[in-house]
Design a protein around this motif. Sequence first.
Motif, PDB file in Angstrom:
ATOM      1  N   THR A  43      -0.989  -3.524   4.139  1.00 31.76           N
ATOM      2  CA  THR A  43      -2.288  -2.757   4.293  1.00 31.76           C
ATOM      3  C   THR A  43      -2.030  -1.418   4.675  1.00 31.76           C
ATOM      4  OG1 THR A  43      -2.282  -3.756   6.314  1.00 31.76           O
ATOM      5  CG2 THR A  43      -3.387  -5.030   4.604  1.00 31.76           C
ATOM      6  N   GLU A  44      -0.906  -0.968   5.140  1.00 29.73           N
ATOM      7  CA  GLU A  44      -0.580   0.183   5.680  1.00 29.73           C
ATOM      8  C   GLU A  44       0.997   0.474   5.563  1.00 29.73           C
ATOM      9  OE1 GLU A  44      -2.765   2.223   9.291  1.00 29.73           O
ATOM     10  OE2 GLU A  44      -0.549   1.658   9.892  1.00 29.73           O
ATOM     11  N   ASP A  63      -4.336  15.464  -0.369  1.00 24.00           N
ATOM     12  CA  ASP A  63      -4.396  15.027   1.082  1.00 24.00           C
ATOM     13  C   ASP A  63      -4.200  13.618   1.067  1.00 24.00           C
ATOM     14  OD1 ASP A  63      -4.889  17.612   1.862  1.00 24.00           O
ATOM     15  OD2 ASP A  63      -7.042  17.483   1.873  1.00 24.00           O
ATOM     16  N   VAL A  64      -3.321  13.078   1.995  1.00 23.97           N
ATOM     17  CA  VAL A  64      -3.184  11.596   2.494  1.00 23.97           C
ATOM     18  C   VAL A  64      -3.939  11.607   3.867  1.00 23.97           C
ATOM     19  CG1 VAL A  64      -1.350  11.586   0.982  1.00 23.97           C
ATOM     20  CG2 VAL A  64      -0.970  12.432   3.289  1.00 23.97           C
ATOM     21  N   SER A  65      -3.683   9.980   4.123  1.00 26.37           N
ATOM     22  CA  SER A  65      -4.300   9.490   5.419  1.00 26.37           C
ATOM     23  C   SER A  65      -3.973  10.247   6.621  1.00 26.37           C
ATOM     24  CB  SER A  65      -4.229   8.197   5.354  1.00 26.37           C
ATOM     25  OG  SER A  65      -4.529   7.321   4.132  1.00 26.37           O
ATOM     26  N   SER A  66      -2.583  10.471   6.819  1.00 27.23           N
ATOM     27  CA  SER A  66      -2.193  11.103   7.958  1.00 27.23           C
ATOM     28  C   SER A  66      -1.033  11.559   7.863  1.00 27.23           C
ATOM     29  CB  SER A  66      -2.208   9.994   9.121  1.00 27.23           C
ATOM     30  OG  SER A  66      -1.560  10.487  10.370  1.00 27.23           O
ATOM     31  N   THR A  78       1.300   8.491   6.990  1.00 27.97           N
ATOM     32  CA  THR A  78       0.637   6.992   6.983  1.00 27.97           C
ATOM     33  C   THR A  78      -0.148   6.892   5.882  1.00 27.97           C
ATOM     34  OG1 THR A  78       1.120   6.896   9.364  1.00 27.97           O
ATOM     35  CG2 THR A  78      -0.311   5.422   8.321  1.00 27.97           C
ATOM     36  N   LEU A  79       0.182   5.908   5.146  1.00 29.72           N
ATOM     37  CA  LEU A  79      -0.895   5.567   3.730  1.00 29.72           C
ATOM     38  C   LEU A  79      -1.525   4.479   3.971  1.00 29.72           C
ATOM     39  CD1 LEU A  79       1.731   6.368   0.817  1.00 29.72           C
ATOM     40  CD2 LEU A  79       0.009   7.887   2.146  1.00 29.72           C
ATOM     41  N   ASN A  80      -2.710   4.189   3.762  1.00 35.32           N
ATOM     42  CA  ASN A  80      -3.479   2.931   3.505  1.00 35.32           C
ATOM     43  C   ASN A  80      -3.850   2.342   2.283  1.00 35.32           C
ATOM     44  OD1 ASN A  80      -5.558   4.699   2.851  1.00 35.32           O
ATOM     45  ND2 ASN A  80      -6.378   4.701   4.903  1.00 35.32           N
ATOM     46  N   GLN A  81      -3.387   2.895   1.345  1.00 36.38           N
ATOM     47  CA  GLN A  81      -3.446   2.355  -0.156  1.00 36.38           C
ATOM     48  C   GLN A  81      -2.411   2.888  -1.014  1.00 36.38           C
ATOM     49  OE1 GLN A  81      -7.090   3.904  -1.686  1.00 36.38           O
ATOM     50  NE2 GLN A  81      -7.049   5.908  -0.983  1.00 36.38           N
ATOM     51  N   ARG A  83      -0.440   5.655  -3.107  1.00 37.83           N
ATOM     52  CA  ARG A  83      -0.855   6.819  -3.687  1.00 37.83           C
ATOM     53  C   ARG A  83       0.441   7.612  -4.172  1.00 37.83           C
ATOM     54  NH1 ARG A  83      -4.799   9.521  -0.655  1.00 37.83           N
ATOM     55  NH2 ARG A  83      -4.335  11.416  -2.027  1.00 37.83           N
TER      56      ARG A  83
END
Length: 233
Positions: A43-44, A63-66, A78-81, A83
Amino acid sequence: SLLFDLAVNGRDTFVYRGFEEDFNKYGFAKKGGHYVNFAFAHTEVVLDITTTRPMTGFSVKPDVSSVEQLSPTAIRVTLNQPRKFLLTAEFEDEGENWFVISAEAPGTEVIDPEDPSVLYLGPGVHDFGRAWNPFVDGKKTLYLAGGAVVTATIHCVGQDGVSILGDGLFAQAFRPHAKREDPLQTEWLGDCMGMYFRDCTNLRFEGYAVINCPSYQLEVANCENVVIRNIKL
């Protein structure tokens, strides 16, 4: 890669090295690109990117999550899907270098390595050279498993119902750009392309990556019913 490294949730990955010379006749991509792919099964995921030399600046697109810079040689993403994104890193006295990161959704298609219509290339280096045609002797599918590195350019004419699939990589820096050694028209004959398909039908290209292509990564000329998905160039 001699410049970039990547750990995914603390596990080291293999980063393919770009061609670190001025190989492009147009004058850009002088340092080449670096590339990594992996299956996104959580999930992450936390990506720790490190460089062997200090960065003077960087950008991440799209842009990515973090994104957090931990030091001049370390970035955490940090990725949550799943990418795909590009890290552009700047270094003193040598400008920009590019790192392509492909966090893939896990594959669902099952390929049988024993199928006589499949040319299955497992992890390792496979050297077939210039203007290779893999679709002979009944082969309809060229499959590059994760970790497969194929040093080849492809030239196919009059094929029907053939596919190039998988998570592997075509590495084509062995072949200089057409204009380095050939007249202009030779490039259009297809022997200097990364992959050239002419007068073909029912083609499918999916999943793999191409690095350091000598010309167009994939040309389909006078072809019908062509499917192209999730190719990294």
